[in-house]
Write an enzyme that holds these catalytic residues in place. Structure first.
Site, PDB file in Angstrom:
ATOM      1  CE1 TYR A  54      -3.255  -2.804   0.242  1.00  0.00           C
ATOM      2  CE2 TYR A  54      -3.751  -2.161   2.488  1.00  0.00           C
ATOM      3  CZ  TYR A  54      -3.987  -2.964   1.393  1.00  0.00           C
ATOM      4  OH  TYR A  54      -4.973  -3.922   1.456  1.00  0.00           O
ATOM      5  CG  LEU A 210     -18.456   2.375   3.442  1.00  0.00           C
ATOM      6  CD1 LEU A 210     -17.783   3.676   3.852  1.00  0.00           C
ATOM      7  CD2 LEU A 210     -19.926   2.377   3.871  1.00  0.00           C
ATOM      8  NE  ARG A 230     -11.079   4.596  -2.997  1.00  0.00           N
ATOM      9  CZ  ARG A 230     -11.024   3.632  -2.085  1.00  0.00           C
ATOM     10  NH1 ARG A 230     -11.427   2.413  -2.394  1.00  0.00           N
ATOM     11  NH2 ARG A 230     -10.590   3.871  -0.873  1.00  0.00           N
ATOM     12  CD  GLN A 290     -14.513  10.309   3.362  1.00  0.00           C
ATOM     13  OE1 GLN A 290     -13.616   9.493   3.487  1.00  0.00           O
ATOM     14  NE2 GLN A 290     -14.796  10.888   2.216  1.00  0.00           N
TER      15      GLN A 290
HETATM   16  P1  NDP Z   1     -14.547   1.484   1.561  1.00  0.00           P
HETATM   17  O1  NDP Z   1     -15.558   0.680   0.853  1.00  0.00           O
HETATM   18  O2  NDP Z   1     -14.800   1.886   2.984  1.00  0.00           O
HETATM   19  O3  NDP Z   1     -14.254   2.802   0.688  1.00  0.00           O
HETATM   20  C1  NDP Z   1     -13.525   3.849   1.261  1.00  0.00           C
HETATM   21  C2  NDP Z   1     -13.666   5.134   0.473  1.00  0.00           C
HETATM   22  O4  NDP Z   1     -15.031   5.543   0.426  1.00  0.00           O
HETATM   23  C3  NDP Z   1     -12.932   6.262   1.171  1.00  0.00           C
HETATM   24  O5  NDP Z   1     -11.561   6.279   0.883  1.00  0.00           O
HETATM   25  C4  NDP Z   1     -13.689   7.473   0.682  1.00  0.00           C
HETATM   26  O6  NDP Z   1     -13.249   7.739  -0.652  1.00  0.00           O
HETATM   27  C5  NDP Z   1     -15.117   6.956   0.629  1.00  0.00           C
HETATM   28  N1  NDP Z   1     -15.840   7.171   1.906  1.00  0.00           N
HETATM   29  C6  NDP Z   1     -15.681   6.501   3.078  1.00  0.00           C
HETATM   30  N2  NDP Z   1     -16.544   6.944   4.011  1.00  0.00           N
HETATM   31  C7  NDP Z   1     -17.266   7.910   3.420  1.00  0.00           C
HETATM   32  C8  NDP Z   1     -18.313   8.724   3.873  1.00  0.00           C
HETATM   33  N3  NDP Z   1     -18.811   8.633   5.102  1.00  0.00           N
HETATM   34  N4  NDP Z   1     -18.853   9.620   3.000  1.00  0.00           N
HETATM   35  C9  NDP Z   1     -18.378   9.727   1.728  1.00  0.00           C
HETATM   36  N5  NDP Z   1     -17.379   8.978   1.245  1.00  0.00           N
HETATM   37  C10 NDP Z   1     -16.820   8.067   2.081  1.00  0.00           C
HETATM   38  O7  NDP Z   1     -13.198   0.685   1.636  1.00  0.00           O
HETATM   39  P2  NDP Z   1     -11.853   0.583   0.746  1.00  0.00           P
HETATM   40  O8  NDP Z   1     -12.165   0.076  -0.591  1.00  0.00           O
HETATM   41  O9  NDP Z   1     -11.104   1.857   0.869  1.00  0.00           O
HETATM   42  O10 NDP Z   1     -11.102  -0.529   1.569  1.00  0.00           O
HETATM   43  C11 NDP Z   1     -10.895  -0.338   2.979  1.00  0.00           C
HETATM   44  C12 NDP Z   1      -9.638  -0.990   3.425  1.00  0.00           C
HETATM   45  O11 NDP Z   1      -9.730  -2.399   3.216  1.00  0.00           O
HETATM   46  C13 NDP Z   1      -8.377  -0.583   2.664  1.00  0.00           C
HETATM   47  O12 NDP Z   1      -7.835   0.625   3.129  1.00  0.00           O
HETATM   48  C14 NDP Z   1      -7.474  -1.757   2.949  1.00  0.00           C
HETATM   49  O13 NDP Z   1      -6.913  -1.623   4.238  1.00  0.00           O
HETATM   50  C15 NDP Z   1      -8.448  -2.934   2.924  1.00  0.00           C
HETATM   51  N6  NDP Z   1      -8.478  -3.592   1.601  1.00  0.00           N
HETATM   52  C16 NDP Z   1      -7.951  -4.852   1.524  1.00  0.00           C
HETATM   53  C17 NDP Z   1      -7.895  -5.517   0.324  1.00  0.00           C
HETATM   54  C18 NDP Z   1      -7.295  -6.889   0.286  1.00  0.00           C
HETATM   55  O14 NDP Z   1      -7.018  -7.410  -0.797  1.00  0.00           O
HETATM   56  N7  NDP Z   1      -7.073  -7.512   1.424  1.00  0.00           N
HETATM   57  C19 NDP Z   1      -8.405  -4.920  -0.933  1.00  0.00           C
HETATM   58  C20 NDP Z   1      -9.021  -3.614  -0.731  1.00  0.00           C
HETATM   59  C21 NDP Z   1      -9.037  -2.999   0.494  1.00  0.00           C
HETATM   60  P3  NDP Z   1     -13.169   9.184  -1.331  1.00  0.00           P
HETATM   61  O15 NDP Z   1     -13.404  10.220  -0.275  1.00  0.00           O
HETATM   62  O16 NDP Z   1     -11.803   9.235  -1.910  1.00  0.00           O
HETATM   63  O17 NDP Z   1     -14.224   9.157  -2.387  1.00  0.00           O
END
Ligand code: NDP
Length: 316
Positions: A54, A210, A230, A290
Site C-alpha cells: 500500500y 462501502l 475516488r 468520514q
Molecule cells: P470502503 O468501501 O470503505 O471505501 C472507502 C472510500 O469511500 C474512502 O476512501 C472514501 O473515498 C469513501 N468514503 C468513506 N466513508 C465515506 C463517507 N462517510 N462519505 C463519503 N465517502 C466516504 O473501503 P476501501 O475500498 O477503501 O477498503 C478499505 C480498506 O480495506 C483498505 O484501506 C485496505 O486496508 C483494505 N483492503 C484490503 C484488500 C485486500 O485485498 N485484502 C483490498 C481492498 C481494500 P473518497 O473520499 O476518496 O471518495
C-alpha cells in the site's frame, strides 16, 4: 465504539477498522491521512490495516501509519500488514515463499516502527509455493514473537479448508483472521467462506464495506463523480462497476437508511456487522469527517423489517 473477538482468538478489535489502501502514502495528503488515523483512534477504533504494497512505493502506507500512531501506546492498537503482491522485479520479490515472507515481515516491522505485527495476512493464495512452507514460515515468526496472529485475504474456500487442516495436522498456530471483500453488492463469502471460518474459529475483517464509497450515496445517476472522490481520481483502482442499475439500488437503500435514522454509509456498515462472524468492517477514509460518520455505525442493530427491505432492493 464496540469491540468484538476476532474469531475464537482472544484479540478484541473495534467493529469499525481503518485501512490505508489507495489513500495513505498515495493520494491523501500526509497531514490529512494522519488526521484520519488520529480521529479514528480518538473515537475508539483500535484496528488499523496496512499491506507491504500500500502506498506509492512498498511500505509507504506503513510509514504514514507509523507516524500517525506514534503518540499512542503500542498495547492500545492492533496493526496489521500483508505480503504476496510484487514489491520489486526480483524472482523472490513476491509470493508466499519462506524467504519473501520473512524478508517482508522484517521490512514491515521497520516501516511500522513496531516490535511485533498483530495480524499478518497472506494477501492472496500462492499456487506456486507449497502451502506447508508458507504456514511454517508464519508459524516460526509467531514463535519468534514478530507476529501475533495469522490470517489470509481472499482465499478460495477449499484453500482455507486445506490450510486449516494442515495447521491442525502439523500442530501449527491456527488462523485467526480472514480478510475478504464484503458489502451489499459483493456477498460471495456468505455461502462458503463464512461457514468454514465459523467452524474453524476464524473471524472476518471485511474490506470495502462501502463498495469503495458507492454505498455512501455520493455517486448519483447522470451526474459526474464529485471532485476529489475516488471515482473521480485518475489512476486509482476503482474495481466497483458503477452502473445505473447499481445507482438505482443505492437510491432506494438511501431511503431505507433515512427512514431508519442513519446515513447510507452507517446502514451499509451495520449491515455487514449483522453477521456474528464479522469482527470488523474495514473502511477507508480520505477525511476525518468520514471516519466520524462511519464510526457511528458501531453498535447499530438493524431491525428485521429494515433487513428484509434491504434484501428486497438487492434482489430486484
Ligand atoms: P470502503 O468501501 O470503505 O471505501 C472507502 C472510500 O469511500 C474512502 O476512501 C472514501 O473515498 C469513501 N468514503 C468513506 N466513508 C465515506 C463517507 N462517510 N462519505 C463519503 N465517502 C466516504 O473501503 P476501501 O475500498 O477503501 O477498503 C478499505 C480498506 O480495506 C483498505 O484501506 C485496505 O486496508 C483494505 N483492503 C484490503 C484488500 C485486500 O485485498 N485484502 C483490498 C481492498 C481494500 P473518497 O473520499 O476518496 O471518495
Amino acid at each position: 465504539m464496540k469491540y468484538r473477538r476476532l474469531g475464537k482468538s482472544g484479540l478484541k478489535v473495534s467493529e469499525i477498522a481503518l485501512g490505508s489502501w489507495l489513500t495513505y502514502g498515495t493520494v491523501t495528503e500526509r497531514e490529512q491521512a494522519i488526521a484520519c488515523v488520529r480521529k479514528a483512534y480518538e473515537l475508539g477504533i483500535n484496528h488499523f490495516d496496512c499491506a507491504n504494497v500500500y502506498g506509492a512505493k512498498p511500505h509507504a502506507a506503513e510509514e504514514v501509519m507509523r507516524e500517525a500512531l506514534s503518540p499512542f501506546p503500542r498495547e492500545s492498537y492492533v496493526i496489521t500488514t500483508k505480503a504476496f503482491w510484487p514489491v520489486g522485479q526480483g524472482p523472490n520479490d513476491r509470493g508466499l515463499s519462506r524467504k519473501h515472507i520473512v524478508e517482508q515481515v522484517h521490512q514491515s516491522l521497520k516501516a511500522l516502527g513496531v516490535e511485533y505485527i498483530d495480524i499478518f495476512y497472506f494477501h492472496r493464495y500462492d499456487a506456486e509455493t507449497d502451502l506447508e512452507e508458507s504456514l511454517r514460515a508464519v508459524d516460526d515468526l509467531i514463535t519468534q514473537g514478530k507476529i501475533l496472529y495469522a490470517g489470509f485475504s481472499e482465499w478460495p474456500a477449499d484453500k482455507i479448508a486445506e490450510g486449516v487442516r494442515l495447521q491442525r495436522e502439523l500442530g501449527l498456530h491456527k488462523f485467526a483472521a480472514s480478510q475478504p471483500i464484503y458489502n451489499m453488492f459483493e456477498r460471495y463469502i456468505e455461502a462458503a467462506v463464512v461457514p468454514i471460518c465459523e467452524t474453524a474459529g476464524i473471524g472476518q475483517v471485511v474490506f470495502s464495506p462501502l463498495a469503495q464509497g458507492v454505498l455512501t450515496g455520493k455517486y448519483r445517476k447522470g451526474q459526474p463523480a464529485p471532485a476529489g472522490s475516488r471515482l473521480a481520481t485518475p489512476g486509482v483502482n476503482q474495481f466497483m462497476r458503477v452502473t445505473d442499475e447499481v445507482l438505482d439500488k443505492v437510491e432506494q437503500l438511501a431511503r431505507i437508511a433515512q427512514e431508519a435514522g442513519l446515513s447510507l454509509a452507517q446502514l451499509a456498515l451495520a449491515w455487514t456487522l449483522r453477521l456474528p462472524n464479522v469482527a470488523s468492517a474495514l473502511i477507508g477514509a480520505s477525511r476525518p469527517e468520514q471516519v466520524e460518520e462511519n464510526a457511528k455505525a458501531s453498535g447499530v442493530t438493524l431491525t428485521d423489517d429494515v433487513l428484509s427491505r434491504i434484501e428486497q432492493v438487492l434482489a430486484n
